[in-house]
Enzyme design. Structure first.
Site, PDB file in Angstrom:
ATOM      1  CE  LYS A  16      -2.266  -1.110   3.744  1.00  0.00           C
ATOM      2  NZ  LYS A  16      -1.806  -2.621   3.882  1.00  0.00           N
ATOM      3  N   GLY A  40       3.427  -0.273   8.855  1.00  0.00           N
ATOM      4  CA  GLY A  40       4.653   0.348   8.296  1.00  0.00           C
ATOM      5  C   GLY A  40       4.846   0.434   6.916  1.00  0.00           C
ATOM      6  CD  GLN A 223      -3.124  -2.371  11.008  1.00  0.00           C
ATOM      7  OE1 GLN A 223      -4.003  -1.431  10.990  1.00  0.00           O
ATOM      8  NE2 GLN A 223      -1.950  -1.939  11.248  1.00  0.00           N
TER       9      GLN A 223
HETATM   10  P1  IMP Z   1      -1.792  -5.878  16.204  1.00  0.00           P
HETATM   11  O1  IMP Z   1      -2.340  -5.010  15.380  1.00  0.00           O
HETATM   12  O2  IMP Z   1      -0.288  -5.612  16.676  1.00  0.00           O
HETATM   13  O3  IMP Z   1      -2.756  -6.072  17.607  1.00  0.00           O
HETATM   14  O4  IMP Z   1      -1.736  -7.273  15.707  1.00  0.00           O
HETATM   15  C1  IMP Z   1      -2.692  -8.163  15.500  1.00  0.00           C
HETATM   16  C2  IMP Z   1      -2.769  -9.129  14.224  1.00  0.00           C
HETATM   17  O5  IMP Z   1      -2.520  -8.139  13.098  1.00  0.00           O
HETATM   18  C3  IMP Z   1      -1.537  -9.674  13.882  1.00  0.00           C
HETATM   19  O6  IMP Z   1      -1.625 -10.951  13.338  1.00  0.00           O
HETATM   20  C4  IMP Z   1      -0.418  -8.804  13.485  1.00  0.00           C
HETATM   21  O7  IMP Z   1       0.664  -9.510  12.881  1.00  0.00           O
HETATM   22  C5  IMP Z   1      -1.296  -8.174  12.338  1.00  0.00           C
HETATM   23  N1  IMP Z   1      -0.774  -6.909  11.585  1.00  0.00           N
HETATM   24  C6  IMP Z   1      -0.871  -5.707  12.319  1.00  0.00           C
HETATM   25  N2  IMP Z   1      -0.456  -4.603  11.803  1.00  0.00           N
HETATM   26  C7  IMP Z   1      -0.028  -5.114  10.398  1.00  0.00           C
HETATM   27  C8  IMP Z   1       0.435  -4.647   9.265  1.00  0.00           C
HETATM   28  O8  IMP Z   1       0.821  -3.521   8.954  1.00  0.00           O
HETATM   29  N3  IMP Z   1       0.824  -5.644   8.401  1.00  0.00           N
HETATM   30  C9  IMP Z   1       0.458  -7.086   8.581  1.00  0.00           C
HETATM   31  N4  IMP Z   1      -0.228  -7.611   9.545  1.00  0.00           N
HETATM   32  C10 IMP Z   1      -0.475  -6.819  10.795  1.00  0.00           C
END
Ligand code: IMP
Length: 431
Positions: A16, A40, A223
């Protein structure tokens, strides 16, 4: 011009950043609407590398107004170090504004994120450890601290006096962690508030003015659809709403303001963290794709799980977001594969289905059914027009578009900004 929402159509990491960068150049305003420093992406500009987690990548263009909406959760120390790095790189922050009502990640949120993951053991979600879930939990529980609270000593003291004792009880008595100190947190966060004060505003007013003026406004999702709290593979999701509807919730625009929704997908699929992933490859095959695509996380450095493109997931994304077109990135990563598979349906308990089942147990039991396409075995990275692509790659793209039911407006063929094929404008999407 118009209002465009950009969303991840898979499990995040769809590329993205590159697409946003391209769109931002054509925008007046770029708005981030959900998530936090769990996201990120890396943008390379003039030989400099910028790692962005919270600040919209439009910041690299001097004509773009950048906004962080109230649906985003902010870890002030992460944000300030990002702002510092941008300033050091000669990027002006004058055009950045941040919602006063965005919720704040506090030290206990990060600690609880780690502690809760440890407690989940084998059922861990694989979070990024940035305190995202606990911050949103407190927001929903009406026990959150917002950025505007950091501007007033009395208010912040009252908030911390109310919220900290139960968190410390949790940390010490349930998780065996040391408590968080109130005075230390108070002083640290008041100082953050002072540093962030110049950026804070009621951004919903600015966004609505830009929309009414007819500016090109880009809403940048973090995400992806499959990590959405409601649309995704719950509980293996993030704690916000990456889908297009999240842009309305997280910024204060109404759905009627939206003209087009662009879903970003890779030419294959990746996932970090736990949870079902029907088209996941076996380790050897996955390793080839991971190395070819450089599939390691920007935020955590974790190796991403890899698999073939899942058109059932993309159809789900079309439905959940009202996608008007797709941007397909990293087509060049498939250049060396002699065959390219596209998942067009699942077999679940002996029946062929064409939708993502609503339980993760069922999704985990799904067997992917593939259409196999011949590979093109030639480099696509210098293609700049649709016709420059080898016939087999064109045929793969046509197949994806036909199964998913929306046009592919953009195709990425390399990490450079110019490595992009434009089939049609993603801005003019409503159909
Ligand atoms: P959290 O957002 O840190 O609570 O993580 C929850 C889930 O979302 C986990 O499986 C993370 O690996 C995934 N996740 C969170 N942010 C990203 C992202 O920017 N890219 C891919 N996966 C993400």
């Amino acid at each position: 011009m118009s209002v465009l929402i950009l969303v991840g159509a898979q499990w995040g990491d769809e590329g993205k950043g590159k697409v946003t960068d391209w769109l931002a150049e054509r925008a007046n305003m770029v708005v981030r609407y959900q998530g936090g420093s769990n996201a990120g992406h890396t943008v390379i500009r003039g030989g400099q590398t910028f790692k962005l987690h919270l600040v919209p990548s439009g910041i690299l263009y001097s004509h773009v107004q950048c906004v962080i909406g109230s649906g985003v959760v902010i870890d002030p120390s992460a944000l300030l170090s990002e702002l510092g790095a941008l300033q050091k790189g000669g990027i002006s922050l004058e055009r950045l504004s941040i919602s006063r009502t965005a919720h704040v990640t506090l030290p206990y949120h990060r600690r609880l994120d780690h502690a809760e993951e440890r407690q989940r053991g084998g059922a861990a979600i694989g979070t990024t450890g940035r305190g995202i879930g606990p911050t949103y939990t407190d927001k929903v529980n009406r026990a959150g601290v917002r950025l505007l609270d950091l501007l007033d000593r009395e208010v912040l003291t009252a908030r911390l006096r109310a919220f900290l004792p139960p968190k410390n009880a949790l940390l010490t008595q349930i998780f065996g962690e040391p408590p968080v100190d109130l005075c230390e947190t108070l002083e640290e966060y008041l100082a953050f508030g002072e540093k962030l004060r110049p950026f804070l505003a009621d951004v919903s007013l600015d966004i609505s003015k830009a929309v009414r003026r007819g500016d090109a406004v880009l809403f940048e999702g973090a995400q992806g659809t499959m990590l959405d709290l409601d649309a995704g593979t719950y509980p293996f999701v993030t704690s916000s709403h990456p889908v297009a509807g999240g842009a309305c919730l997280g910024t204060g625009i109404g759905p009627t303001a939206v003209d087009a929704v662009l879903g970003v997908t890779k030419a294959y699929t990746t996932r970090v963290g736990s949870g079902p992933f029907p088209t996941e490859m076996r380790p050897n095959e996955a390793e080839n794709l991971r190395m070819a695509g450089g599939e390691f996380g920007t935020t955590t450095g974790r190796a991403r799980r890899c698999g073939w493109l899942d058109a059932v997931v993309l159809q789900h994304a079309v439905r959940m977001n009202g996608l008007t077109s797709l941007a397909l990135t990293k087509l060049d990563v498939l250049d060396t594969f002699s065959e390219v598979k596209l998942c067009v349906a699942y077999r679940l308990h002996g029946k062929v289905i064409h939708h993502v089942p609503d339980s993760v147990e069922d999704l985990a039991a799904c067997e992917p059914l593939y259409d196999t396409h011949g590979g093109w075995l030639t480099s696509t990275s210098s293609a700049r027009n649709p016709d420059d692509l080898p016939a087999a790659a064109q045929s793969y793209l046509r197949a994806v578009s036909a199964v998913v039911g929306v046009p592919i407006s953009l195709v990425g063929v390399g990490p450079e900004r110019e490595a992009l094929i434009v089939n049609e404008s993603p801005w003019s999407g409503r159909h």
